[in-house]
Design a protein around this motif. Structure first.
Motif, PDB file in Angstrom:
ATOM      1  N   ASP A  55      54.129  56.236  20.419  1.00 46.22           N
ATOM      2  CA  ASP A  55      53.277  56.931  21.466  1.00 46.22           C
ATOM      3  C   ASP A  55      51.869  56.325  21.089  1.00 46.22           C
ATOM      4  N   VAL A  56      51.139  56.103  22.324  1.00 47.01           N
ATOM      5  CA  VAL A  56      49.772  55.770  22.301  1.00 47.01           C
ATOM      6  C   VAL A  56      49.026  57.064  22.898  1.00 47.01           C
ATOM      7  N   GLN A  57      48.097  57.462  21.875  1.00 46.66           N
ATOM      8  CA  GLN A  57      47.289  58.551  22.143  1.00 46.66           C
ATOM      9  C   GLN A  57      45.467  58.423  22.199  1.00 46.66           C
ATOM     10  N   SER A  58      44.899  59.057  23.068  1.00 46.56           N
ATOM     11  CA  SER A  58      43.552  59.108  23.018  1.00 46.56           C
ATOM     12  C   SER A  58      42.776  60.269  22.823  1.00 46.56           C
ATOM     13  N   THR A  59      41.563  60.194  22.265  1.00 51.15           N
ATOM     14  CA  THR A  59      40.867  61.373  22.387  1.00 51.15           C
ATOM     15  C   THR A  59      39.173  60.892  22.614  1.00 51.15           C
ATOM     16  N   SER A  60      38.518  61.960  23.059  1.00 51.71           N
ATOM     17  CA  SER A  60      36.950  61.484  23.095  1.00 51.71           C
ATOM     18  C   SER A  60      36.184  62.007  22.197  1.00 51.71           C
ATOM     19  N   ASN A  61      36.984  62.452  20.969  1.00 53.77           N
ATOM     20  CA  ASN A  61      36.013  63.349  19.768  1.00 53.77           C
ATOM     21  C   ASN A  61      36.942  63.085  18.747  1.00 53.77           C
ATOM     22  N   LEU A  62      36.660  62.274  17.885  1.00 49.75           N
ATOM     23  CA  LEU A  62      37.367  62.164  16.413  1.00 49.75           C
ATOM     24  C   LEU A  62      36.992  63.179  15.527  1.00 49.75           C
ATOM     25  N   ALA A  63      36.154  64.289  15.914  1.00 50.96           N
ATOM     26  CA  ALA A  63      35.888  65.354  14.992  1.00 50.96           C
ATOM     27  C   ALA A  63      36.681  66.309  15.291  1.00 50.96           C
ATOM     28  N   GLY A  64      37.553  66.381  16.685  1.00 51.96           N
ATOM     29  CA  GLY A  64      38.397  67.326  17.240  1.00 51.96           C
ATOM     30  C   GLY A  64      39.800  67.066  16.338  1.00 51.96           C
ATOM     31  N   SER A  65      40.757  67.970  17.238  1.00 51.36           N
ATOM     32  CA  SER A  65      42.205  67.792  16.602  1.00 51.36           C
ATOM     33  C   SER A  65      43.060  67.417  17.780  1.00 51.36           C
ATOM     34  N   PHE A  66      42.457  67.325  19.097  1.00 53.83           N
ATOM     35  CA  PHE A  66      43.340  67.091  20.158  1.00 53.83           C
ATOM     36  C   PHE A  66      43.307  65.674  20.617  1.00 53.83           C
ATOM     37  N   TRP A  67      44.576  65.407  20.692  1.00 54.94           N
ATOM     38  CA  TRP A  67      44.737  64.121  21.138  1.00 54.94           C
ATOM     39  C   TRP A  67      45.673  63.847  22.635  1.00 54.94           C
ATOM     40  N   SER A  68      45.350  63.251  23.415  1.00 51.62           N
ATOM     41  CA  SER A  68      46.316  63.596  24.633  1.00 51.62           C
ATOM     42  C   SER A  68      47.007  62.076  24.675  1.00 51.62           C
ATOM     43  N   ALA A  69      48.348  62.136  25.270  1.00 56.20           N
ATOM     44  CA  ALA A  69      49.127  60.901  25.633  1.00 56.20           C
ATOM     45  C   ALA A  69      48.583  60.073  26.440  1.00 56.20           C
ATOM     46  N   VAL A  70      48.608  58.736  26.185  1.00 52.68           N
ATOM     47  CA  VAL A  70      48.361  57.639  27.222  1.00 52.68           C
ATOM     48  C   VAL A  70      49.507  57.255  27.726  1.00 52.68           C
ATOM     49  N   THR A  71      50.640  57.073  26.757  1.00 48.17           N
ATOM     50  CA  THR A  71      52.021  56.855  27.003  1.00 48.17           C
ATOM     51  C   THR A  71      52.954  57.187  25.986  1.00 48.17           C
ATOM     52  N   THR A  72      54.217  57.605  26.046  1.00 42.96           N
ATOM     53  CA  THR A  72      55.018  57.925  25.049  1.00 42.96           C
ATOM     54  C   THR A  72      56.322  57.158  24.872  1.00 42.96           C
ATOM     55  N   ASN A  73      57.101  57.204  23.899  1.00 38.62           N
ATOM     56  CA  ASN A  73      58.435  56.549  23.722  1.00 38.62           C
ATOM     57  C   ASN A  73      58.596  55.108  24.125  1.00 38.62           C
ATOM     58  N   ILE A  74      57.591  54.491  23.752  1.00 42.61           N
ATOM     59  CA  ILE A  74      57.641  53.185  24.093  1.00 42.61           C
ATOM     60  C   ILE A  74      58.443  52.281  23.125  1.00 42.61           C
ATOM     61  N   ALA A  75      59.429  51.576  23.474  1.00 45.82           N
ATOM     62  CA  ALA A  75      60.634  51.366  22.752  1.00 45.82           C
ATOM     63  C   ALA A  75      60.047  49.786  21.960  1.00 45.82           C
ATOM     64  N   GLY A  76      60.053  49.620  20.696  1.00 50.30           N
ATOM     65  CA  GLY A  76      59.480  48.890  19.913  1.00 50.30           C
ATOM     66  C   GLY A  76      60.274  47.390  20.091  1.00 50.30           C
ATOM     67  N   ILE A  77      59.526  46.448  19.781  1.00 47.68           N
ATOM     68  CA  ILE A  77      60.201  45.020  19.700  1.00 47.68           C
ATOM     69  C   ILE A  77      59.417  44.404  18.793  1.00 47.68           C
ATOM     70  N   LYS A  93      33.188  57.780  26.283  1.00 43.82           N
ATOM     71  CA  LYS A  93      33.896  56.965  25.131  1.00 43.82           C
ATOM     72  C   LYS A  93      35.345  57.574  24.648  1.00 43.82           C
ATOM     73  N   ARG A  94      36.292  56.601  24.304  1.00 43.59           N
ATOM     74  CA  ARG A  94      37.574  56.728  24.054  1.00 43.59           C
ATOM     75  C   ARG A  94      37.947  56.347  22.827  1.00 43.59           C
ATOM     76  N   TYR A  95      38.637  56.997  22.077  1.00 40.99           N
ATOM     77  CA  TYR A  95      39.299  56.331  20.751  1.00 40.99           C
ATOM     78  C   TYR A  95      40.792  56.337  21.040  1.00 40.99           C
ATOM     79  N   TYR A  96      41.452  55.751  20.245  1.00 41.51           N
ATOM     80  CA  TYR A  96      42.875  55.458  20.408  1.00 41.51           C
ATOM     81  C   TYR A  96      43.677  55.354  19.096  1.00 41.51           C
ATOM     82  N   ARG A  97      44.853  55.732  19.008  1.00 47.36           N
ATOM     83  CA  ARG A  97      45.840  55.691  17.936  1.00 47.36           C
ATOM     84  C   ARG A  97      47.040  55.371  18.415  1.00 47.36           C
ATOM     85  N   VAL A  98      47.981  54.727  17.670  1.00 44.83           N
ATOM     86  CA  VAL A  98      49.421  54.500  17.867  1.00 44.83           C
ATOM     87  C   VAL A  98      50.157  55.094  16.742  1.00 44.83           C
ATOM     88  N   GLN A  99      51.351  55.946  17.009  1.00 48.24           N
ATOM     89  CA  GLN A  99      51.941  56.332  15.953  1.00 48.24           C
ATOM     90  C   GLN A  99      53.536  56.181  16.524  1.00 48.24           C
TER      91      GLN A  99
END
Length: 83
Positions: free
Chosen positions: A36-58, A74-80
């Motif tokens: 899942d790739v997620q984004s937020t505009s505030n690293l101090a907050g706890s809300f992350w929204s989905a950019v896209t989910t269930n991406i099959a790994g290669i 501003k936009r911050y990203y994470r992959v989980q």
């Protein structure tokens, strides 16, 4: 490598770039995993929204496009790894 429940492997972005108003996110992936790739505009907050989910790994690099992300102040990203 198999994923540990105590220490899941860290997924690292290989590159982040802009193409017009879109943000291109390239990250390393492992076959057999889901991501899942997620984004937020505030690293101090706890809300992350989905950019896209269930991406099959290669075994390689995956590219995700966040459409119109460059129009955000501003936009911050994470992959989980998906459960």
């Amino acid at each position: 490598p198999p994923r540990s429940t105590l220490f899941p492997y860290t997924t690292l972005f290989r590159s982040i770039s802009l193409s017009g108003n879109d943000c291109l996110l390239d990250f390393a992936a492992v076959a057999g995993e889901q991501y899942d790739v997620q984004s937020t505009s505030n690293l101090a907050g706890s809300f992350w929204s989905a950019v896209t989910t269930n991406i099959a790994g290669i075994d390689g690099t995956i590219r995700v496009v966040d459409t119109n992300a460059a129009t955000q102040p501003k936009r911050y990203y994470r992959v989980q790894a998906s459960p």
